[in-house]
Design a protein around this motif. Structure first.
Motif, PDB file in Angstrom:
ATOM      1  N   MET A 174       0.856  -1.192   0.000  1.00 39.86           N
ATOM      2  CA  MET A 174       0.000   0.000   0.000  1.00 39.86           C
ATOM      3  C   MET A 174       0.886   1.234   0.000  1.00 39.86           C
ATOM      4  N   ILE A 175       0.560   2.181  -0.889  1.00 48.47           N
ATOM      5  CA  ILE A 175       1.338   3.420  -0.947  1.00 48.47           C
ATOM      6  C   ILE A 175       1.117   4.257   0.313  1.00 48.47           C
ATOM      7  N   GLY A 176       2.051   5.171   0.556  1.00 47.30           N
ATOM      8  CA  GLY A 176       1.868   6.077   1.679  1.00 47.30           C
ATOM      9  C   GLY A 176       3.146   6.784   2.090  1.00 47.30           C
ATOM     10  N   GLY A 177       2.980   7.947   2.702  1.00 50.84           N
ATOM     11  CA  GLY A 177       4.111   8.708   3.219  1.00 50.84           C
ATOM     12  C   GLY A 177       4.630   8.103   4.514  1.00 50.84           C
ATOM     13  N   THR A 178       5.934   8.204   4.725  1.00 49.28           N
ATOM     14  CA  THR A 178       6.567   7.639   5.920  1.00 49.28           C
ATOM     15  C   THR A 178       7.687   8.558   6.400  1.00 49.28           C
ATOM     16  N   VAL A 179       7.961   8.506   7.694  1.00 51.26           N
ATOM     17  CA  VAL A 179       9.181   9.103   8.232  1.00 51.26           C
ATOM     18  C   VAL A 179       9.942   8.014   8.967  1.00 51.26           C
ATOM     19  N   GLY A 180      11.263   8.089   8.920  1.00 56.81           N
ATOM     20  CA  GLY A 180      12.051   7.054   9.579  1.00 56.81           C
ATOM     21  C   GLY A 180      13.505   7.452   9.700  1.00 56.81           C
TER      22      GLY A 180
END
Lengths: 331, 331
Positions: free
Chosen positions: A70-76
Motif C-alpha cells: 500500500m502506498i503512503g508517506g513515511t518518516v524514519g
C-alpha cells in the motif's frame, strides 16, 4: 532483525473498505547496493487519498496494484547507507508505503531536522497535509483580511492547518466538523472563530449563524450535503478549493444541488493535487515549519500502534473516527 | 406618432413563463430635455438571462421590478437629439428594454457603424452574446490549438460564436444542440467539427464518438444532464466556463452528479457575467466585428415581428424553439 512486515492490497473494496482488502506479509530485510539506503520507518501516514487509489477507476493517479505494498508517506531513520548523501542515523521523509522498512535510491527521500519539529509532524502540518492546506488557501482561496473562510473536516490534518493559516491572514475562520468534541477542539485549541457540527439537527441554522456575512472561500474536504450547505452561502466572486470528497469515497452518490450558485455568484471552483505543485513546497514548508517550531501552528495526532493496526485505523479515518492527523507508529 | 408601445413585467412566473407575466402598454411619446436623445428602436434582443431577472431571488443582478419595462438590449436610430454627441439618424446600441421608443441621456448609448455590419448583429455576434462567447473562451477556457472544446446550445447566439472562435484558434469544436436540423446547421454552416443531438437516445455514445480524445474545455449554457455527460469526459486540468443554466430556469432541480471529476481531473469551473468585464470589450468587439464584416463569423437570426410578439418569442427561446439569435423586429 532479519525480516520485516508490510501490508499489501489484497483486493479492491466493494463499497466500504474492509479488513480483507489488506494482507500482512513478512519479507526478508533487503541487502542494499551502491547508491541505496535502508530505512527503518518510524511513522506511517494514513490519508483519505489512499481510498481513491484502491479503486481501479479513471483518476489523477494510477491505481494501487493488487499484491503490492500500500502506498503512503513515511518518516524514519537511515539504518544502512551506500549513498553519499545519507548517513546512518539521518531522519528522513519518504514514501515507503505501509511497511516497517524500505530501500530507497535517495531520489524521493528528504533529510529533515528534528531539533525543533517532531519527526511525525513531517507527515502532517509540515508535510503533505500541511502543504495541501497551504496551497489551497494561498493559491486558490486567496483570502483577504476580513473575509470569511469555511473548511470542512476542520479538526483533521489538512483542515486544521487551513483555518489556522487563514486566521494568521486576518480572516474569520469557520470550521465544520463531526460532533461537539471536535468542534470544541477546533475553536478552543486551534483558535478558529467558530465550528459547526454537521451531525447536529440545527446544522443549517448553525452554519448561517457562524457566517453572518456569508462565505468568501471554501476549502472542501468532504462534499455532499455539507458542501451544498456551504455553497448556498457563498458571496459573489467566492473561491472554492476542492481538495477531497470523502463523503463519496465508497461510491455513495455525490451530487451538487446548488449548481446555480456557481453562475449567480460567479464562483471559481478548482480541484487540485498538491503533488502537482512542487514549485510551491519550499515557500510553504518554510512558513509551516516556522509556525510549528514556534508553537503558533497547533496540531493533534491519532496514533495507532504497530503496522498490523493500519487497516483498522485507515477504515476509522474514512469514517471520521480519527481526531487530527492519523498516524501508525512503527517503532 | 404621438404614442408608442412597451411591455412591462405584470407578474413573476410560477414555474414556466406565461403570457400573463407580461402586459402591453401604450404611452405618449416623451419630450426630451437638454442632454437627452429620443430613440426609435429597430430591434429588441431576447436573451435567456432575462428569465433570471423575472425572479425575485438572490442573484447577480437586482430583479426586474413589477410594472416596469422589461429590461433588454436594443438597437435603433436617433430620431431627436439635444445631446451634442448624437445626431438624428445615428444608429445606436443601448438597453432600452422591451419598448418601441426610449429616451437616453447618452451614457449607456453607443454609436455603431452599419456600413459593413448589419445593425441587428450588434445585438448578437458583435454585441453582448458575442462578447459572452469571446470572454468565456479566451479568459476562462483558454484553449490551445489541438484541444477539444464542447459548447452546449451550440446553434444559439452565444454558442455559435464560441465554436467558431475556437476553430479559428485551432481547436476541435464540438457542439451540443437539440435536434438534427440544428446539429446539421452547426456543422455545415458554422463549421464545427461535430455536433451532438442531446435529444437523441444515443446522445451519450454520440458525445463519446465526437470527443475521442476527451474534452479539454466546456462552455456551458444549459446545465443538467447534458452538462453532466460532458463533465464525465473531461481531461486533466480542463476548464469550464459557466455561462448559463437554462435547463433549470423554471425551478427544475439542477444537480451535478459528476462532482468527483472536479477533483480527479483537477478541473477549474468559473461562473461569469460578461457585463462585469467591460475592460475586455474593446479587444473582443474588434475581433468579432472584423470577423463578421469579412464574413468569417457566421450567424443566424430568428426574428419575431412587432413588439406584441416578444412574450411568445421569449417563451419559445426558453424552450429552444429559436434558431440562432432571437430578435424582435420593431420597425
Amino acid at each position: 532483525m532479519t525480516t520485516y512486515q508490510k501490508i499489501v492490497l489484497a483486493s479492491r473494496p466493494k463499497g466500504a473498505v474492509s479488513a480483507d482488502n489488506f494482507r500482512l506479509e513478512t519479507a526478508p530485510v533487503p541487502t542494499i547496493t551502491d547508491g541505496q539506503v535502508l530505512i527503518r520507518n518510524h511513522y506511517l501516514s494514513l490519508d483519505p487519498y489512499m481510498r481513491g487509489r484502491m479503486e481501479d477507476t479513471k483518476s489523477y493517479a494510477a491505481p494501487q496494484a493488487i499484491g503490492e505494498v500500500m502506498i503512503g508517506g513515511t518518516v524514519g531513520e537511515v539504518i544502512d547507507s551506500k549513498n553519499t548523501k545519507f548517513s546512518v542515523g539521518d531522519k528522513v521523509v519518504g514514501g515507503s508505503g505501509w511497511a516497517e522498512m524500505c530501500v530507497s535510491d535517495g531520489q524521493m527521500l528528504r533529510k529533515v531536522d528534528t531539533a525543533h519539529i517532531p519527526l511525525s509532524a513531517y507527515l502532517g502540518s509540515v508535510g503533505m497535509p500541511g502543504m495541501t492546506a497551504w496551497y489551497g488557501l494561498t493559491q486558490i482561496m486567496q483570502p483577504k483580511a476580513g473575509e470569511t473562510i469555511v473548511v470542512s473536516a476542520a479538526s483533521g490534518a489538512v483542515g486544521s492547518v487551513v483555518g489556522q493559516l487563514a486566521r494568521i491572514r486576518g480572516c474569520r475562520a469557520v470550521g465544520i466538523a463531526g460532533g461537539p468534541e471536535k468542534c470544541a477542539y477546533v475553536v478552543d485549541e486551534l483558535g478558529f472563530d467558530a465550528c459547526v457540527d454537521y451531525k447536529s439537527p440545527t446544522f443549517l441554522a448553525d452554519l448561517a449563524a457562524a457566517t453572518p456575512d456569508g462565505i468568501d472561500a471554501i476549502f472542501e474536504n468532504v462534499g455532499g450535503v455539507v458542501f451544498d450547505a456551504a455553497l448556498a452561502r457563498m458571496n459573489p466572486f467566492g473561491r472554492i478549493a476542492m481538495c477531497g470528497l470523502i463523503a463519496g469515497y465508497n461510491g455513495e452518490p455525490m451530487v451538487m444541488n446548488n449548481v446555480r450558485m456557481i453562475l449567480t455568484m460567479r464562483l471559481t471552483i478548482r480541484g487540485f493535487i498538491v503533488a502537482e505543485h512542487l514549485e510551491f513546497w519550499p515557500e510553504g514548508l518554510k512558513e509551516l515549519g516556522t509556525l510549528v517550531a514556534t508553537g503558533k501552528l497547533k496540531f493533534r495526532e491519532s496514533v495507532a500502534e504497530g503496522l498490523a493496526a493500519a487497516p483498522e485505523a485507515f477504515m476509522g479515518l474514512l469514517k471520521g473516527k480519527n481526531f487530527g492527523k492519523q498516524l501508525v507508529k512503527l517503532v
